[in-house]
Design a protein around this motif. Structure first.
Motif, PDB file in Angstrom:
ATOM      1  N   GLN A   7       1.979  -0.200   1.960  1.00  0.00           N
ATOM      2  CA  GLN A   7       0.904   0.658   1.457  1.00  0.00           C
ATOM      3  C   GLN A   7      -0.205   0.815   2.493  1.00  0.00           C
ATOM      4  OE1 GLN A   7      -0.146   0.341  -2.988  1.00  0.00           O
ATOM      5  NE2 GLN A   7       0.734  -1.663  -2.542  1.00  0.00           N
ATOM      6  N   SER A  11      -1.182   4.387   4.250  1.00  0.00           N
ATOM      7  CA  SER A  11      -2.547   4.905   4.095  1.00  0.00           C
ATOM      8  C   SER A  11      -3.210   5.084   5.457  1.00  0.00           C
ATOM      9  CB  SER A  11      -3.373   3.952   3.229  1.00  0.00           C
ATOM     10  OG  SER A  11      -4.698   4.409   3.090  1.00  0.00           O
ATOM     11  N   LEU A  15      -4.539   8.630   7.247  1.00  0.00           N
ATOM     12  CA  LEU A  15      -5.938   8.806   7.640  1.00  0.00           C
ATOM     13  C   LEU A  15      -6.070   9.085   9.135  1.00  0.00           C
ATOM     14  CD1 LEU A  15      -7.616   5.954   5.551  1.00  0.00           C
ATOM     15  CD2 LEU A  15      -7.544   8.395   5.050  1.00  0.00           C
ATOM     16  N   ASN A 111     -11.917  13.855   7.268  1.00  0.00           N
ATOM     17  CA  ASN A 111     -11.914  12.649   6.437  1.00  0.00           C
ATOM     18  C   ASN A 111     -12.783  12.809   5.202  1.00  0.00           C
ATOM     19  OD1 ASN A 111     -11.555  10.703   9.349  1.00  0.00           O
ATOM     20  ND2 ASN A 111     -10.135  10.659   7.637  1.00  0.00           N
ATOM     21  N   PHE A 385      -4.843  -3.400  -1.387  1.00  0.00           N
ATOM     22  CA  PHE A 385      -3.862  -2.476  -1.960  1.00  0.00           C
ATOM     23  C   PHE A 385      -3.054  -3.121  -3.084  1.00  0.00           C
ATOM     24  CE2 PHE A 385      -4.791  -0.193   1.918  1.00  0.00           C
ATOM     25  CZ  PHE A 385      -4.680   1.124   1.532  1.00  0.00           C
ATOM     26  N   PHE A 394      -3.304   3.368  -4.936  1.00  0.00           N
ATOM     27  CA  PHE A 394      -3.044   3.725  -3.533  1.00  0.00           C
ATOM     28  C   PHE A 394      -3.911   4.900  -3.104  1.00  0.00           C
ATOM     29  CE2 PHE A 394      -0.901   6.518  -0.510  1.00  0.00           C
ATOM     30  CZ  PHE A 394      -0.720   5.662   0.559  1.00  0.00           C
ATOM     31  N   TRP A 395      -3.930   5.973  -3.914  1.00  0.00           N
ATOM     32  CA  TRP A 395      -4.698   7.157  -3.528  1.00  0.00           C
ATOM     33  C   TRP A 395      -6.198   6.899  -3.634  1.00  0.00           C
ATOM     34  CZ3 TRP A 395      -2.343  10.052  -0.485  1.00  0.00           C
ATOM     35  CH2 TRP A 395      -1.005  10.406  -0.652  1.00  0.00           C
ATOM     36  N   THR A 398      -7.030   5.048  -0.507  1.00  0.00           N
ATOM     37  CA  THR A 398      -6.968   5.963   0.629  1.00  0.00           C
ATOM     38  C   THR A 398      -8.185   6.873   0.660  1.00  0.00           C
ATOM     39  OG1 THR A 398      -4.540   5.932   0.557  1.00  0.00           O
ATOM     40  CG2 THR A 398      -5.554   7.729   1.774  1.00  0.00           C
ATOM     41  N   SER A 402     -10.918   6.847   3.597  1.00  0.00           N
ATOM     42  CA  SER A 402     -11.165   8.089   4.321  1.00  0.00           C
ATOM     43  C   SER A 402     -12.661   8.345   4.450  1.00  0.00           C
ATOM     44  CB  SER A 402     -10.488   9.260   3.604  1.00  0.00           C
ATOM     45  OG  SER A 402     -10.576  10.444   4.370  1.00  0.00           O
TER      46      SER A 402
END
Length: 466
Positions: A7, A11, A15, A111, A385, A394-395, A398, A402
């Motif tokens: 993960q 990620s 990025l 980002n 994570f 996860f998102w 991320t 970012s």
């Protein structure tokens, strides 16, 4: 471990590629030559590389970021030979200051936009869950730090600083105390409204690295058996689904947090890994072998109005039960978002995240938050994570990373995008270009500063590990 690492690297790759793509696209738009586009750094050799047109695309072996090498730009490649030659029309240094400025901020812009899009996507797909504060009929369960703040089991939190607790959230309480520097907590206790004053020394404990995952408060609810593992101690002793646990070895545990706390006393210590055991052995800090763990426990339960006590055999401190979930005792409201409402909500969430980072950064300068407690290497970041692949988490991670990458890259440190922006703004305002030699020295100093910071952060993580 493999899931956590996978993960983190996925990620990080997303990025880095999108950040560098921002620089790459802006450079190409202004007809600036891009010599290399790399995911991860490649000192000495590359894991993969391919020349396409004027650009070499590749994957390095050192996962500390990535880069695009733009012709005629002073960067971490320190290509002084190229800079010693006459400027060419396709080089970065030959472009007007405003074009160079756009090229430099393009990565940060990508980002920032990515963070907004991901937060919006999460809200649109999964919504936002809220625990209604009024539904906590039994009040809150308080951690040790919560008790030091003056809270007690059974309190109903009404307000922290200027934040009204319509929705229950331990994270919101920590944020108000640490980031927004709230000092007042209002609770309802035994039917009376009480005001508590948070002591600064207690709030400071919430900023420490070892306490980063602690929940100050949690919903309080009873431990009612819902699942019983076949063949384990609970089933063999006769405990059944629906039993409500009252005590463990005579210690009252009518609520889940009390039962978990008491049972944790019987959990054997985690086995030392080979690496950790070796390091501790070299340092002469190898702990004494723990005493043999208890093999049974007396548990009293309430079943259909009658109290029953059973002697339950344990295996590694476990008896083989799972309780009814927290959601059975609180009202959870899922706030749904359409495409139209998710975008502004994602924007607001992103702005709030950046604002919190700025406040935290400011408190580091004033000493209210110690830098060493906020720093962490890829070990700390990767561990966030989690060991299971959950797309929502996860998102969310991320998106947060970012925005954090955008924030850090805008810091006015040479070798970061913000350092170049600082020099370019000076040039735009004064009309005087910074000499290349000064740029080279500043970039080199900034690069070594960042490397030293990374090594320091890695050392902190290693010290926390042992």
């Amino acid at each position: 471990m493999l899931i956590t690492v996978a993960q983190f690297f996925l990620s990080l790759s997303i990025l880095v590629v999108l950040h560098e793509l921002g620089h790459f696209s802006a450079a190409k738009y202004f007809k600036t030559k891009v010599e290399k586009f790399y995911l991860f750094f490649n000192p000495g050799f590359s894991l993969f590389k391919k020349q396409i047109g004027e650009t070499e695309y590749g994957i390095g072996w050192l996962p500390l970021g990535g880069y695009v090498k733009i012709a005629g730009m002073i960067d971490e490649s320190f290509d002084t030979e190229q800079m010693a030659q006459e400027p060419q029309p396709w080089e970065f240094r030959s472009k007007p200051a405003w074009q160079r400025l756009i090229i430099m901020v393009a990565g940060v812009f990508v980002n920032f936009v990515l963070g907004i899009i991901l937060f919006s996507m999460i809200l649109m797909i999964w919504g936002r869950n809220h625990i209604m504060n009024d539904s906590l009929k039994e009040g809150v369960a308080v951690s040790e730090i919560g008790a030091e703040l003056g809270l007690k089991d059974g309190d109903k939190v009404l307000k922290v600083g200027d934040h009204n607790f319509k929705y229950f959230s331990s994270g919101a309480m920590t944020k108000e105390l640490v980031i927004n520097q709230a000092t007042n907590i209002e609770v309802e206790r035994n039917g009376k409204r009480i005001s508590l004053t948070a002591k600064p020394e207690t709030v400071a404990k919430l900023t420490k690295h070892e306490n980063r995952n602690i929940s100050v408060i949690a919903p309080r609810y009873p431990y009612v058996l819902n699942e019983i593992t076949e063949g384990r101690g609970a089933e063999k002793s006769g405990l059944v689904k629906g039993d409500k646990i009252l005590s463990v070895n005579g210690v009252a545990t009518p609520y889940t947090h009390l039962f978990m706390k008491e049972m944790s006393k019987f959990k054997p210590p985690a086995k030392l890994s080979f690496l950790k055991r070796t390091i501790l052995s070299i340092l002469g800090k190898l702990p004494e072998p723990p005493p043999p763990p208890a093999t049974q426990v007396d548990i009293r339960v309430l079943r259909q109005g009658a109290e029953i006590e059973q002697v339950v055999q344990m295996n590694q401190g476990r008896i083989g039960v799972r309780p009814l979930a927290e959601s059975n005792y609180v009202d959870v409201f899922n706030e749904e978002f359409s495409v139209g409402s998710a975008l502004p909500a994602g924007w607001n969430q992103s702005i709030e995240f950046i604002s919190d980072q700025l406040k935290a950064f400011g408190q580091m300068f004033t000493g209210k938050i110690k830098a060493k407690d906020s720093l962490g290497s890829f070990i700390t970041i990767g561990s966030m994570f989690g060991p299971e692949w959950e797309w929502r988490r996860f998102w969310s991670m991320t998106a947060s990373l970012s925005l954090l990458l955008a924030f850090i890259n805008l810091l006015p440190i040479p070798a970061l995008d913000g350092g170049y922006v600082m020099f370019l703004l000076f040039e735009s305002i004064t009309g005087k270009k910074i000499p290349d030699r000064i740029m080279e020295v500043a970039t080199m100093l900034g690069f070594f500063l960042l490397m030293a910071l990374m090594i320091y952060a890695f050392g902190l993580d290693i010290s926390r590990y042992i």
